[in-house]
Design an enzyme around this catalytic site. Structure first.
Site, PDB file in Angstrom:
ATOM      1  N   HIS A   1      -0.416   4.134  -3.246  1.00 11.05           N
ATOM      2  CA  HIS A   1       0.658   4.603  -2.358  1.00 11.05           C
ATOM      3  C   HIS A   1       1.877   5.190  -3.062  1.00 11.05           C
ATOM      4  O   HIS A   1       2.437   6.161  -2.568  1.00 11.05           O
ATOM      5  CB  HIS A   1       1.133   3.517  -1.383  1.00 11.05           C
TER       6      HIS A   1
ATOM      7  N   GLU B   1      -6.194   8.968   1.065  1.00 11.88           N
ATOM      8  CA  GLU B   1      -5.302   9.067   2.224  1.00 11.88           C
ATOM      9  C   GLU B   1      -4.489  10.358   2.282  1.00 11.88           C
ATOM     10  O   GLU B   1      -3.999  10.713   3.341  1.00 11.88           O
ATOM     11  CB  GLU B   1      -4.389   7.840   2.332  1.00 11.88           C
ATOM     12  N   ASN B   2      -4.338  11.047   1.150  1.00 13.58           N
ATOM     13  CA  ASN B   2      -3.587  12.313   1.150  1.00 13.58           C
ATOM     14  C   ASN B   2      -4.463  13.499   0.751  1.00 13.58           C
ATOM     15  O   ASN B   2      -3.950  14.530   0.296  1.00 13.58           O
ATOM     16  CB  ASN B   2      -2.400  12.229   0.177  1.00 13.58           C
TER      17      ASN B   2
ATOM     18  N   HIS C   1       2.031   6.745  -5.911  1.00 11.83           N
ATOM     19  CA  HIS C   1       1.623   7.982  -6.595  1.00 11.83           C
ATOM     20  C   HIS C   1       2.095   8.059  -8.047  1.00 11.83           C
ATOM     21  O   HIS C   1       2.021   9.122  -8.658  1.00 11.83           O
ATOM     22  CB  HIS C   1       2.093   9.234  -5.828  1.00 11.83           C
TER      23      HIS C   1
ATOM     24  N   ASN D   1      -1.312   4.348   4.946  1.00 16.50           N
ATOM     25  CA  ASN D   1      -0.449   4.625   6.098  1.00 16.50           C
ATOM     26  C   ASN D   1      -0.662   6.021   6.688  1.00 16.50           C
ATOM     27  O   ASN D   1      -0.256   6.274   7.813  1.00 16.50           O
ATOM     28  CB  ASN D   1       1.028   4.442   5.709  1.00 16.50           C
ATOM     29  N   HIS D   2      -1.313   6.918   5.944  1.00 15.32           N
ATOM     30  CA  HIS D   2      -1.574   8.267   6.481  1.00 15.32           C
ATOM     31  C   HIS D   2      -2.950   8.383   7.150  1.00 15.32           C
ATOM     32  O   HIS D   2      -3.394   9.494   7.445  1.00 15.32           O
ATOM     33  CB  HIS D   2      -1.453   9.321   5.370  1.00 15.32           C
TER      34      HIS D   2
ATOM     35  N   ASP E   1      -5.016   7.740  -5.318  1.00 14.43           N
ATOM     36  CA  ASP E   1      -4.779   8.643  -4.185  1.00 14.43           C
ATOM     37  C   ASP E   1      -4.995  10.128  -4.488  1.00 14.43           C
ATOM     38  O   ASP E   1      -4.155  10.746  -5.161  1.00 14.43           O
ATOM     39  CB  ASP E   1      -3.349   8.489  -3.662  1.00 14.43           C
TER      40      ASP E   1
HETATM   41 FE   LIG Z   1       0.503   5.893   1.393  1.00 19.24          FE
END
Ligand SMILES: [Fe+2]
Length: 265
Positions: free
Chosen positions: A182, A39-40, A184, A67-68, A8
């Site tokens: 997810h 995603e981030n 991290h 999810n983001h 991520d």
């Molecule tokens: Fe996530």
């Protein structure tokens, strides 16, 4: 065949450290397929089309999210701009495959490497301690039943280690790699499972480690100490790129090695 999976990317610090390292890592390990979870990547919340394009420019083949994925509204038009059969960049940005039918984007991409090896990338999301969505295990079974590629990389975006390990064993021998995202935090459990699937519970964030999972630490600590809501901002200090390097037989998809990579400034 060598597959590089980058964990991520979080905010500008994450983008900077991956940009710094990805070229030499891909070259040093003769990487054939590069998958990056983004995603981030946009300030810690979602990804914009512009940032996705920039990351593709570094040599990424497929980008995964989680999810983001819906955090940046402009990404939805980008996802919708590519049809199911397209090989263009917007089609190579995945969202979890076990989201409700009919939502924008796709959870599976099938392509061919520059050297002619067919592959698939699948993204799934867990349900334990996360927003309830469709069953990722049944979704995986349904997807695998219709894939032709032998080399299959699964990004399992989940919170609970137990659910991720369960997915590893569920898919053992049926996919090349199950790599967690997810949380991290990179886990030291990378291994080849009994039937030839490379597994790691979480590849870890590519982002600022002087933080609380990417966010400015004082803001998160204040929330824990007071319970009051507050705006979260991406931290910048001590960036590291976390990745997993998986070697596999391109004819069978069976993994032979998995190695953790963590590179700082
Ligand atoms: Fe996530």
């Amino acid at each position: 065949m060598n597959i590089l999976f980058v964990g991520d990317i979080f905010g500008s610090a994450g983008r900077r450290i991956v940009r710094e390292h990805i070229g030499h890592v891909r070259e040093a390990h003769s990487v054939d397929l590069t998958v990056i979870n983004v995603e981030n990547a946009a300030g810690g919340f979602g990804v914009t089309p512009q940032i996705a394009e920039e990351i593709f420019d570094w040599g990424a083949d497929v980008l995964t999210t989680g999810n983001h994925v819906w955090d940046k509204k402009e990404l939805i038009d980008y996802l919708n701009s590519a049809g199911a059969e397209s090989q263009d960049r917007p089609r190579r940005v995945l969202r979890p495959a076990n989201y409700a039918n009919g939502v924008p984007g796709y959870g599976v991409f099938e392509g061919v490497t520059a050297s002619g090896i067919p592959y698939a990338v699948v993204q799934l999301q867990g349900r334990v301690f996360m927003t309830p969505i469709d069953d990722p295990f049944r979704a995986a079974d349904a997807i695998l039943a219709r894939l032709n590629a032998k080399v299959i990389v699964v990004d399992f975006h989940g919170e609970a280690t137990s659910e991720k390990i369960a997915m590893g064993w569920h898919l053992d021998g049926r996919v090349t790699a199950v790599l967690g995202t997810h949380t991290h935090v990179p886990t030291a459990d990378e291994r080849i499972l009994h039937r030839g699937t490379a597994y790691q519970t979480d590849v870890g964030m590519s982002g600022p480690y002087d933080s609380i999972i990417g966010v400015e630490k004082d803001l998160v600590m204040r929330k824990f100490l007071t319970g009051m809501p507050g705006k979260f901002e991406a931290a910048r200090g001590n960036p590291k790129m976390c990745a997993a390097l998986v070697s596999c037989d391109s004819a069978t998809g069976r993994a032979s090695a998995i190695q953790r990579i963590q590179l700082g400034e």
